[in-house]
Design a protein around this motif. Structure first.
Motif, mmCIF file in Angstrom:
data_model
loop_
_atom_site.group_PDB
_atom_site.id
_atom_site.type_symbol
_atom_site.label_atom_id
_atom_site.label_comp_id
_atom_site.label_asym_id
_atom_site.label_seq_id
_atom_site.Cartn_x
_atom_site.Cartn_y
_atom_site.Cartn_z
ATOM 1 N N THR A 97 0.832 -1.207 0.000
ATOM 2 C CA THR A 97 0.000 0.000 0.000
ATOM 3 C C THR A 97 0.864 1.254 0.000
ATOM 4 O OG1 THR A 97 -1.736 -1.175 1.213
ATOM 5 C CG2 THR A 97 -1.814 1.227 1.243
ATOM 6 N N PHE A 98 1.922 1.219 0.792
ATOM 7 C CA PHE A 98 2.845 2.360 0.860
ATOM 8 C C PHE A 98 3.466 2.638 -0.502
ATOM 9 C CE2 PHE A 98 7.092 4.100 1.394
ATOM 10 C CZ PHE A 98 6.883 5.163 2.252
ATOM 11 N N GLY A 99 3.978 1.609 -1.152
ATOM 12 C CA GLY A 99 4.665 1.806 -2.426
ATOM 13 C C GLY A 99 3.750 2.279 -3.528
ATOM 14 N N THR A 100 2.608 1.609 -3.703
ATOM 15 C CA THR A 100 1.682 2.025 -4.759
ATOM 16 C C THR A 100 1.082 3.390 -4.454
ATOM 17 O OG1 THR A 100 -0.115 0.754 -3.697
ATOM 18 C CG2 THR A 100 1.135 -0.340 -5.440
ATOM 19 N N GLY A 101 0.872 3.676 -3.165
ATOM 20 C CA GLY A 101 0.363 4.992 -2.793
ATOM 21 C C GLY A 101 1.355 6.092 -3.105
ATOM 22 N N MET A 102 2.633 5.841 -2.856
ATOM 23 C CA MET A 102 3.664 6.831 -3.188
ATOM 24 C C MET A 102 3.664 7.139 -4.680
ATOM 25 S SD MET A 102 7.826 6.569 -2.791
ATOM 26 C CE MET A 102 7.802 6.592 -1.002
ATOM 27 N N ALA A 103 3.596 6.087 -5.504
ATOM 28 C CA ALA A 103 3.635 6.286 -6.949
ATOM 29 C C ALA A 103 2.415 7.044 -7.458
ATOM 30 C CB ALA A 103 3.731 4.925 -7.647
ATOM 31 N N LEU A 104 1.262 6.829 -6.830
ATOM 32 C CA LEU A 104 0.018 7.444 -7.312
ATOM 33 C C LEU A 104 -0.197 8.852 -6.767
ATOM 34 C CD1 LEU A 104 -2.620 7.041 -8.939
ATOM 35 C CD2 LEU A 104 -3.635 6.124 -6.850
ATOM 36 N N ILE A 105 0.092 9.054 -5.485
ATOM 37 C CA ILE A 105 -0.302 10.295 -4.822
ATOM 38 C C ILE A 105 0.735 11.405 -4.984
ATOM 39 C CG2 ILE A 105 -0.937 11.335 -2.613
ATOM 40 C CD1 ILE A 105 -1.988 8.635 -1.742
ATOM 41 N N THR A 106 2.010 11.053 -5.029
ATOM 42 C CA THR A 106 3.042 12.095 -5.112
ATOM 43 C C THR A 106 2.846 13.040 -6.292
ATOM 44 O OG1 THR A 106 4.634 10.632 -4.018
ATOM 45 C CG2 THR A 106 5.516 12.540 -5.192
ATOM 46 N N PRO A 107 2.597 12.538 -7.504
ATOM 47 C CA PRO A 107 2.336 13.484 -8.602
ATOM 48 C C PRO A 107 1.102 14.339 -8.351
ATOM 49 C CG PRO A 107 2.812 11.299 -9.457
ATOM 50 C CD PRO A 107 2.624 11.137 -7.981
ATOM 51 N N LEU A 108 0.091 13.756 -7.721
ATOM 52 C CA LEU A 108 -1.158 14.481 -7.497
ATOM 53 C C LEU A 108 -0.964 15.682 -6.586
ATOM 54 C CD1 LEU A 108 -4.284 14.494 -7.916
ATOM 55 C CD2 LEU A 108 -4.437 13.054 -5.878
ATOM 56 N N VAL A 109 -0.225 15.491 -5.495
ATOM 57 C CA VAL A 109 -0.120 16.562 -4.497
ATOM 58 C C VAL A 109 1.101 17.449 -4.676
ATOM 59 C CG1 VAL A 109 -1.366 15.177 -2.800
ATOM 60 C CG2 VAL A 109 1.120 15.088 -2.850
ATOM 61 N N PHE A 110 2.064 17.024 -5.503
ATOM 62 C CA PHE A 110 3.296 17.807 -5.583
ATOM 63 C C PHE A 110 3.822 17.997 -7.003
ATOM 64 C CE2 PHE A 110 8.028 18.008 -5.340
ATOM 65 C CZ PHE A 110 8.136 19.236 -4.699
ATOM 66 N N THR A 111 4.027 16.894 -7.730
ATOM 67 C CA THR A 111 4.748 16.970 -8.999
ATOM 68 C C THR A 111 3.935 17.608 -10.111
ATOM 69 O OG1 THR A 111 5.779 14.889 -8.322
ATOM 70 C CG2 THR A 111 6.233 15.664 -10.552
ATOM 71 N N LEU A 112 2.658 17.253 -10.227
ATOM 72 C CA LEU A 112 1.846 17.764 -11.332
ATOM 73 C C LEU A 112 1.775 19.288 -11.364
ATOM 74 C CD1 LEU A 112 -1.141 15.263 -11.704
ATOM 75 C CD2 LEU A 112 0.657 15.755 -13.369
ATOM 76 N N PRO A 113 1.520 19.961 -10.234
ATOM 77 C CA PRO A 113 1.506 21.430 -10.299
ATOM 78 C C PRO A 113 2.821 22.019 -10.801
ATOM 79 C CG PRO A 113 0.509 20.689 -8.256
ATOM 80 C CD PRO A 113 1.113 19.484 -8.898
ATOM 81 N N LEU A 114 3.935 21.408 -10.406
ATOM 82 C CA LEU A 114 5.233 21.906 -10.857
ATOM 83 C C LEU A 114 5.437 21.641 -12.350
ATOM 84 C CD1 LEU A 114 7.500 20.823 -7.862
ATOM 85 C CD2 LEU A 114 6.385 23.019 -8.259
#
Length: 434
Positions: free
Chosen positions: A46-63
């Motif tokens: 859950t941790f690994g798949t969550g990192m891959a999915l959520i990180t772009p959503l909350v941080f990378t995509l806006p940048l």
């Protein structure tokens, strides 16, 4: 996994399917308790798949959007919404195919691998995107891929977890998901100005998570349903009259996740606007509030899951959502780092505890005793993915009309109100039979 081939027209054929028993539909070969080792592996997955999915959503995509077109950062909501729209269509289809599969690897683990492969394909599209169209296409694949991998983990929990441990497993899994988002932001931040590396690093976490998931026992089903085209397309719907508790829970989750999705994609931009900081310098502030999220998740989700098992799901949902709403109101009026940190702490504590209890309640009210967990968890995902698709578009429209400071305040107030309404549906209308 079944495949289209020779046989009865319109039927998906593949490995031999055992007949239904007594006319009662499919059933699981067993529902033994997850061992401590397997719970740890599920949490890591859950941790690994969550990192891959959520990180772009909350941080990378806006940048990434800002790097492509600094004058149109508000369109991050459109990118997020399109990705959610495609992933919500993929979830029940993958779930139904998983329910009917009888591979040597089981019926959940193969789909985690397929999802990871799709996620890998998305990396260069996002990392090297020269325009918003390619970035959106990459995010669509990323959402489908890592979403499918993460859903496979929860489908197996529905298959294997005993009722008396669902809250605990949901709690530690929810904590892992929250911590994964923070860890992903911190990991991506180590890439500095290298946006391509920002995309790659969280995806590596997803691959490690899928690797851990492959070590969990994944039995096949007894009486698995032969999947016709009609049943495949029926994966998108269910009868509220036949399953009223599942229907009310679906509605409550839809309203609650609408509250969350109004603000998620704009958190980074909100911090920069309220604190009057350049977007390129906001990473340290995101790291601070993310650290608050770690503390909240580590405390709120496991405790919420434990108390949900001991005292019941609905009391925890009601109190946790009230806390989430209070935090949203604090954020609506926040103009300092201190106020943002306090609001975020209250907000995230409520979200973590509510998420654990809601997941346990969902597993309790799955139709057919959870024998078609993939299908109905996919349908339940609609209640989360549809708001992710629609709410950011609503937020983008509101911000374009109302503008900066007042617009962000309105978003957080609306989130508080919607969360209370969603909680009321779950607390007062769902009957728990587990």
């Amino acid at each position: 996994m079944s495949a289209i081939g020779a046989g009865e027209p319109g039927r998906l054929v593949g490995p031999e399917l055992l007949p239904e028993v007594g006319g009662e539909g499919p059933r699981l070969a067993s529902r033994d308790r997850l061992s401590r080792r397997e719970v740890i592996l599920v949490v890591l997955a859950t941790f690994g798949t969550g990192m891959a999915l959520i990180t772009p959503l909350v941080f990378t995509l806006p940048l990434l959007v800002a790097a492509i077109d600094p004058s149109r950062t508000h369109l991050v909501g459109v990118v997020v919404g399109v990705g959610a729209a495609f992933s919500v269509l993929a979830a029940p289809l993958a779930g139904s195919l998983s329910d009917s599969s009888r591979l040597r690897w089981g019926r959940r683990r193969p789909f985690a691998v397929i999802g990871a492969l799709i996620g890998i394909v998305s990396i260069p599209l996002m990392a090297l995107a020269p325009n918003l169209a390619m970035l959106t296409g990459g995010w669509v694949l990323s959402s489908i891929g890592w979403g499918t991998a993460g859903a496979s983990v929860m489908n197996l929990v529905a298959d294997r977890a005993a009722p008396q441990q669902r809250g605990r497993v949901s709690g530690v899994s929810a904590a892992a998901m929250q911590i994964a988002a923070v860890a992903g932001v911190m990991l991506a931040n180590t890439a500095g100005s290298n946006t391509a590396l920002m995309v790659v690093l969280p995806a590596l976490g997803g691959l490690l998570g899928v690797g851990a998931f492959m070590c969990v026992s994944d039995p096949t089903s007894v009486g698995a349903i032969a999947l016709t085209w009609r049943r495949l397309f029926a994966s998108f719907v269910f009868s509220p009259r036949q399953y009223p508790d599942f229907a009310w829970l679906w509605l409550g989750r839809f309203v609650f996740f609408s509250a969350i999705s109004l603000t998620t994609a704009y958190t980074t931009l909100f911090y920069a606007q309220r604190l009057e900081i350049e977007l390129t310098s906001i990473a340290s502030i995101v790291a601070v509030t993310s650290g608050v999220g770690v503390i909240a998740a580590a405390a709120g989700a496991p405790l919420g899951g434990l108390l949900a098992d001991k005292w019941g799901r609905k009391p925890l949902i009601g109190s946790a959502i009230a806390m989430f709403s209070a935090g949203s109101l604090v954020l609506a009026g926040a103009h300092s780092l201190e106020a943002i940190v306090v609001g975020s702490l209250i907000n995230q504590l409520g979200l973590a505890a509510a998420g654990a209890a809601m997941q346990a309640l969902l597993l309790d009210v799955l139709p057919n005793g959870g024998a078609e967990a993939g299908r109905y968890l996919g349908v339940a995902a609609f209640s989360q993915k549809l708001p992710q698709a629609g709410a950011p578009l609503v937020a983008a429209g509101l911000l374009s009309v109302q503008g900066g400071e007042s617009g962000y305040g309105t978003l957080f107030v609306a989130a508080a109100v919607l969360a209370v309404l969603g909680g009321a549906c779950m607390v007062f209308k769902v009957r728990v039979h587990a």
